[in-house]
Design an enzyme around this catalytic site. Structure first.
Site, PDB file in Angstrom:
ATOM      1  N   SER A 191      39.141  38.332  36.345  1.00 46.42           N
ATOM      2  CA  SER A 191      39.365  37.299  37.377  1.00 46.42           C
ATOM      3  C   SER A 191      38.401  36.643  37.898  1.00 46.42           C
ATOM      4  O   SER A 191      37.222  36.892  37.596  1.00 46.42           O
ATOM      5  CB  SER A 191      39.817  38.445  38.556  1.00 46.42           C
ATOM      6  OG  SER A 191      40.125  37.922  39.839  1.00 46.42           O
ATOM      7  N   TYR A 239      38.486  46.207  43.653  1.00 47.14           N
ATOM      8  CA  TYR A 239      38.925  45.270  42.738  1.00 47.14           C
ATOM      9  C   TYR A 239      37.837  44.452  42.168  1.00 47.14           C
ATOM     10  O   TYR A 239      37.627  44.170  41.134  1.00 47.14           O
ATOM     11  CB  TYR A 239      40.104  44.386  43.460  1.00 47.14           C
ATOM     12  CG  TYR A 239      40.874  43.519  42.388  1.00 47.14           C
ATOM     13  CD1 TYR A 239      41.375  44.000  41.315  1.00 47.14           C
ATOM     14  CD2 TYR A 239      40.366  42.041  42.520  1.00 47.14           C
ATOM     15  CE1 TYR A 239      42.163  43.160  40.607  1.00 47.14           C
ATOM     16  CE2 TYR A 239      40.739  41.381  41.424  1.00 47.14           C
ATOM     17  CZ  TYR A 239      41.848  41.695  40.539  1.00 47.14           C
ATOM     18  OH  TYR A 239      42.506  40.719  39.744  1.00 47.14           O
ATOM     19  N   LYS A 264      36.087  43.997  38.458  1.00 50.03           N
ATOM     20  CA  LYS A 264      36.348  42.969  37.575  1.00 50.03           C
ATOM     21  C   LYS A 264      34.968  42.161  37.334  1.00 50.03           C
ATOM     22  O   LYS A 264      34.771  41.539  36.356  1.00 50.03           O
ATOM     23  CB  LYS A 264      37.162  41.820  38.563  1.00 50.03           C
ATOM     24  CG  LYS A 264      38.674  42.103  38.499  1.00 50.03           C
ATOM     25  CD  LYS A 264      39.244  42.201  37.267  1.00 50.03           C
ATOM     26  CE  LYS A 264      40.666  42.705  37.266  1.00 50.03           C
ATOM     27  NZ  LYS A 264      41.273  42.868  35.872  1.00 50.03           N
TER      28      LYS A 264
END
Length: 263
Positions: free
Chosen positions: A135, A148, A152
Site C-alpha cells: 500500500s 496497518y 505495510k
C-alpha cells in the site's frame, strides 16, 4: 586504485540507469507471456485478489489458495501473488490486541510462510515471480491506521529485501513486484475520501498490477504520480508535511475513543 575504478563504474551505472529509465518513459516495455504459468493468489475471494484472479484466469493456470493441496494437484507454483490483507481503522488505544496480532499475521507473516513454502521450487528452476501487495501506507503514514501502516511498511521491506537476496544468490530469473495503491474502493475502509488522492476502483488497480507483472516492474504505484509525491516529501520539513496532510484532508470511518467516527 581499485576503489577509484569502482566509484567510476558506479557513476557510469547510475548515469546509464537514469538514461534507461528516461527511454522507458517513451518506449513501452515489452510484456512477457504468462501462458502455462501456475499462479497462486492469496486473498482471492474479494477486491483486488478476486479481480486479479479473473485477469490471470484468461492467461494462466490459476490456484485460489489451499496450502495442503497445491503441490500435489497442480505442481510447482511459478507466480505467487501475496494479496491477503486486513485493516482495522481505529486509534491505537481502541484497537484490540487480537486485531493487532491478526493484522501482522495476515498482512506480513503470511507472506513469509507462503513464500518460504514455494520459493525452493522457483530457486531450483531459476524461474518465477513473487508479487507483494502492499500500500502507499507502506511508504507514508496515516493516523488511526497504526497497525496497518506498520504491517505495510514491513511488506515493502520484505519485497525489497527479498529482491536484494535473490540478486545476491544469482537467481535473476525470479522476478519481484510490489503493488502500492492509495485508497481502493473494496469496502474494507468505509467511506474513504481525500482532496488530493483519488479513491481507486479495483479494476484500475488490477490493470496496473497485471501490466506491472507482465513488464517485470519492481514497484507499482497506483496512481503512478504518487511515487513523485513521496520522493518530494522526503525533502520537506515537518511543518510543510503537516500542511500537506491538512490540505489532503483524508477521511474514513474509524473507531476513536471506542466510538465510530469520521476521521
Amino acid at each position: 586504485m581499485k576503489i577509484i575504478l569502482d566509484l567510476l563504474l558506479l557513476l557510469l551505472i547510475i548515469i546509464y540507469s537514469y538514461l534507461e529509465s528516461l527511454v522507458k518513459v517513451f518506449i513501452p516495455r515489452r510484456k512477457k507471456s504468462v501462458a502455462g504459468e501456475i499462479v497462486l493468489i492469496t486473498g482471492a475471494g474479494h477486491g483486488i485478489g478476486r479481480q486479479t484472479a479473473y485477469e490471470f484466469a484468461k492467461r494462466s493456470r490459476l490456484v485460489l489458495w489451499d496450502i495442503n493441496k497445491v503441490k500435489k494437484e497442480v505442481g510447482d507454483v511459478t507466480i505467487l501473488v501475496n494479496n491477503a490483507g486486513v485493516i482495522y481503522p481505529a486509534d491505537l488505544l481502541s484497537t484490540k490486541d487480537e486485531e493487532i496480532i491478526k493484522t501482522f499475521e495476515v498482512n506480513i507473516l503470511g507472506h513469509f510462510w507462503i513464500t518460504k513454502a514455494l520459493l525452493p521450487s522457483m530457486i531450483r528452476r531459476n524461474h518465477g515471480h513473487i508479487v507483494t501487495v502492499a500500500s502507499v501506507c507502506g511508504h507514508g503514514v496515516i493516523p488511526y491506521l497504526i497497525p496497518y501502516c506498520s504491517s505495510k511498511f514491513a511488506a515493502v521491506g520484505f519485497h525489497r529485501a527479498l529482491t536484494s537476496e535473490l540478486e545476491a544468490l544469482g537467481k535473476t530469473g525470479i522476478k519481484t513486484s510490489c503493488l502500492c495503491p492509495v485508497f481502493v474502493n473494496t469496502g474494507f475502509t468505509k467511506n474513504p475520501s481525500t482532496r488530493l488522492w483519488p479513491v481507486l476502483e479495483t479494476g484500475e488497480v488490477v490493470r496496473s498490477l497485471i501490466d506491472g507483472i507482465l513488464t517485470d516492474k519492481k514497484m507499482i504505484f497506483v496512481p503512478s504520480h504518487i511515487n513523485i509525491s513521496l520522493t518530494i516529501e522526503r525533502f520537506l520539513p515537518e511543518r510543510a508535511l503537516a500542511a500537506i496532510n491538512h490540505v489532503q484532508d483524508i477521511q474514513f470511518e474509524a473507531v476513536i475513543g471506542h466510538k465510530i467516527k469520521m476521521k
